[in-house]
Design a protein around this motif. Structure first.
Motif, PDB file in Angstrom:
ATOM      1  N   GLU A   1       0.876  -1.264   0.006  1.00 41.07           N
ATOM      2  CA  GLU A   1      -0.264   0.016  -0.127  1.00 41.07           C
ATOM      3  C   GLU A   1       0.890   1.067   0.058  1.00 41.07           C
ATOM      4  O   GLU A   1       0.367   2.291   0.263  1.00 41.07           O
ATOM      5  N   GLY A   2       2.217   1.267  -0.419  1.00 38.64           N
ATOM      6  CA  GLY A   2       3.103   2.140  -0.270  1.00 38.64           C
ATOM      7  C   GLY A   2       3.148   3.058  -1.206  1.00 38.64           C
ATOM      8  O   GLY A   2       4.036   2.847  -2.389  1.00 38.64           O
ATOM      9  N   GLU A   3       2.490   4.273  -1.319  1.00 43.23           N
ATOM     10  CA  GLU A   3       2.707   5.329  -2.281  1.00 43.23           C
ATOM     11  C   GLU A   3       3.922   6.141  -1.793  1.00 43.23           C
ATOM     12  O   GLU A   3       4.110   6.784  -0.761  1.00 43.23           O
TER      13      GLU A   3
ATOM     14  N   GLY B   1      12.862  -1.179 -11.700  1.00 44.38           N
ATOM     15  CA  GLY B   1      11.577  -1.785 -12.359  1.00 44.38           C
ATOM     16  C   GLY B   1      10.531  -2.163 -11.849  1.00 44.38           C
ATOM     17  O   GLY B   1       9.431  -2.657 -12.364  1.00 44.38           O
ATOM     18  N   PHE B   2      10.712  -2.510 -10.196  1.00 46.83           N
ATOM     19  CA  PHE B   2       9.597  -3.116  -9.625  1.00 46.83           C
ATOM     20  C   PHE B   2       8.494  -2.302  -9.182  1.00 46.83           C
ATOM     21  O   PHE B   2       7.434  -2.646  -9.011  1.00 46.83           O
ATOM     22  N   GLY B   3       8.851  -0.862  -8.997  1.00 44.48           N
ATOM     23  CA  GLY B   3       7.914  -0.103  -8.631  1.00 44.48           C
ATOM     24  C   GLY B   3       6.888   0.391 -10.033  1.00 44.48           C
ATOM     25  O   GLY B   3       7.165   0.394 -11.086  1.00 44.48           O
ATOM     26  N   VAL B   4       5.631   0.864  -9.376  1.00 41.38           N
ATOM     27  CA  VAL B   4       4.350   1.103 -10.379  1.00 41.38           C
ATOM     28  C   VAL B   4       4.423   2.665 -10.379  1.00 41.38           C
ATOM     29  O   VAL B   4       4.053   3.256  -9.386  1.00 41.38           O
ATOM     30  N   PRO B   5       4.329   3.288 -11.740  1.00 41.86           N
ATOM     31  CA  PRO B   5       4.293   4.882 -11.496  1.00 41.86           C
ATOM     32  C   PRO B   5       2.849   5.299 -11.100  1.00 41.86           C
ATOM     33  O   PRO B   5       1.807   4.574 -11.267  1.00 41.86           O
TER      34      PRO B   5
ATOM     35  N   PHE C   1       5.967   6.416  -6.877  1.00 37.67           N
ATOM     36  CA  PHE C   1       5.737   5.156  -7.459  1.00 37.67           C
ATOM     37  C   PHE C   1       5.028   4.357  -6.460  1.00 37.67           C
ATOM     38  O   PHE C   1       5.279   4.887  -5.237  1.00 37.67           O
ATOM     39  N   GLU C   2       4.541   3.256  -6.793  1.00 36.64           N
ATOM     40  CA  GLU C   2       3.987   2.389  -5.578  1.00 36.64           C
ATOM     41  C   GLU C   2       5.064   1.365  -5.417  1.00 36.64           C
ATOM     42  O   GLU C   2       5.553   0.898  -6.278  1.00 36.64           O
TER      43      GLU C   2
END
Length: 492
Positions: free
Chosen positions: A260-262, A299-303, A459-460
């Motif tokens: 849940e980490g923004e 590359g693991f984070g989601v924008p 990123f998330e």
């Protein structure tokens, strides 16, 4: 004699190995990057607290499972009135705190009266503001009366901020935590580790583990060496850049999930020049999320373009609100009265994603005239200076609390954003039970804070765990803060 001695030594070695294997089968050592500042999750904001104690030492009326679903906890069942304003909980009986005192409805009332008290230091006090009254019906029954319907009430009382504490021990929980969970606090070697041990009289199903050590290792290289040497048995969120070392090693398993980490470039909206919308918009245009995701999370984070988790059904993709555009950033700075840019500080907590992101953002901002001084901080000073005292320009942190967009409705929160429209929408969201309307409101909130460029939305954060291949039961995803031990076991 030589033969006899050799046989004796071999036997002793076999016994030692057997003993170690037996110990290993019921004990675990978990590497964690941050030492908690205290061990009371009801009186501190640090995720590191919940990592150690949530659902292990302390329990709530409800508990959140790996999928984010609400399950019974200290309450065995509950009923809800037709108007959604009254919740009556039946409590499990025969439950004791780790000091031997009994758990009863009076402890529940004490806990929530303490959360809602005027002098409360609970980091998420606002989540429980709809509670108008807590009444003890009998020792095994407690009733909550809400001032308005709250769709997330059962979820929120299952978070670490609402675990049940006892009046006899609450004042000492920061250093000597006493809860009702399957593990009791054993010792805290400051700067080194916290050790928990299985609580014999635990009221619920006994865990397979008898002892758990949370070992504090802040350096990625040191964490890597500890894993490879067998000094620790796993870690829940390992630095992404070092994952390839373990991905092809059969002695380990790599678990990649969501959190849940923004992760945001937190901005002091109450401090010039960040109180100007054009300045915040300029910073948003200067941020290249793709570069940050690749460089800081490999590359693991989601924008993300607003403060909401991409895996949530209410999520709205707003990454295009302020696309990467250095030229437009320079124009906006000139319009705001800073044609030559300005200087600011960026205070960074001691986690890899923050330090790496900070270096990349400093380089990106330099291209538009914003000169950032990077200040690396340890966790306790960051919590004191940045989070508590609001003594900062910019910082980078991952907000790991679930569905926490409501922090933007709190003008006293550390980034100082004060928007009455957001406050009214959030109040309506909290009181709305219709799912379609809740989604509309959540997306409207996401849109406003994105357009206001309250923070730099980066990123998330992914959860990237590395564990011994002979372990099972670890959570792949992190719907709430914590490393829950109850299902972890060694297997052959």
């Amino acid at each position: 004699m030589r033969v006899t001695k050799s046989i004796a030594l071999a036997s002793a070695g076999l016994l030692l190995a057997t003993s170690l294997a037996a110990a290993q089968s019921t004990e675990i050592r978990i590497g964690v990057p941050l030492e908690p500042p205290a061990l009371d999750p009801t009186a501190g904001a640090a995720e590191a607290i919940d990592v150690v104690v949530y659902q292990n030492v302390f329990e709530g009326l409800t508990r959140i499972d790996e999928n984010g679903a609400v399950q019974p906890g200290l309450a065995s069942s509950w009923t809800i009135s037709d108007d959604g304003l009254t919740y009556r909980f039946s409590l499990n009986q025969g439950v004791t705190f780790h000091d031997g005192t009994s758990f009863e409805a009076e402890d529940v009332k004490f806990t929530f009266d303490r959360i809602l008290a005027e002098d409360s230091v609970n980091a998420q006090k606002a989540l429980y503001s709809s509670i108008a009254d807590v009444s003890v019906i009998d020792p095994a029954t407690v009733e909550f009366t809400l001032s308005q319907p709250d769709e997330l009430f059962l979820f929120n009382i299952g978070r670490g901020d609402a675990v049940i504490v006892a009046p006899e021990s609450a004042d000492n929980n920061a250093s000597m935590p006493i809860g009702t969970g399957p593990f009791a606090f054993l010792q805290w070697d400051r700067g080194s580790r916290v050790i928990l041990e299985q609580y014999g009289p635990y009221w619920g199903e006994k865990p397979a583990l008898t002892k758990a050590s949370y070992v504090f290792i802040g350096d990625t290289g040191a964490m890597t060496n500890a894993l490879l040497a067998g000094d620790i048995d796993g870690t829940y969120n390992f630095a992404a850049e070092a994952l390839p070392i373990f991905e092809s090693n059969p002695q380990f398993q790599v678990l990649v999930g969501t959190t849940e980490g923004e992760t945001i470039l937190s901005t002091n909206n109450a401090k010039p020049p960040f109180d100007q919308l054009e300045v915040r918009q300029a910073m948003a245009h200067a941020i290249n999320r793709d570069e940050i995701v690749e460089g800081a999370t490999y590359g693991f984070g989601v924008p993300i373009g607003s403060h909401f988790a991409p895996h949530h059904p209410y999520y709205l993709d707003l990454t295009g609100t302020y696309p990467f555009d250095p030229e437009r950033a320079r124009e906006l700075l000139a319009e705001a009265g800073f044609p030559d840019g300005f200087s600011a500080t960026l205070k960074l907590p001691p986690v890899a994603y923050a330090r790496l992101s900070g270096q990349i953002i400093a380089s990106e901002f330099a291209q538009v005239g914003i000169d950032l001084e990077l200040i690396n901080m340890e966790w306790a000073p960051w919590l004191e200076d940045v989070f508590a005292n609001k003594d900062f320009d910019l910082t980078i942190i991952s907000h790991v609390a679930p569905f926490d967009i409501g922090i933007y409705a709190n003008p006293d929160y550390y980034f100082g954003y004060d928007n009455p429209q957001v406050q009214a929408l959030n109040e309506e969201l909290n009181a709305t039970t219709d799912e379609a309307r809740r989604k509309e409101l959540a997306q409207e909130l996401q849109t406003i804070i994105a357009q206001d460029a309250v923070n730099g939305f980066l990123f998330e954060l992914a959860q990237t765990g590395v564990w011994n291949a002979k372990l099972e039961g670890m959570w792949k995803n992190a719907p709430v803060e914590g490393v829950v031990l109850r299902d972890i076991r060694w297997v052959e």
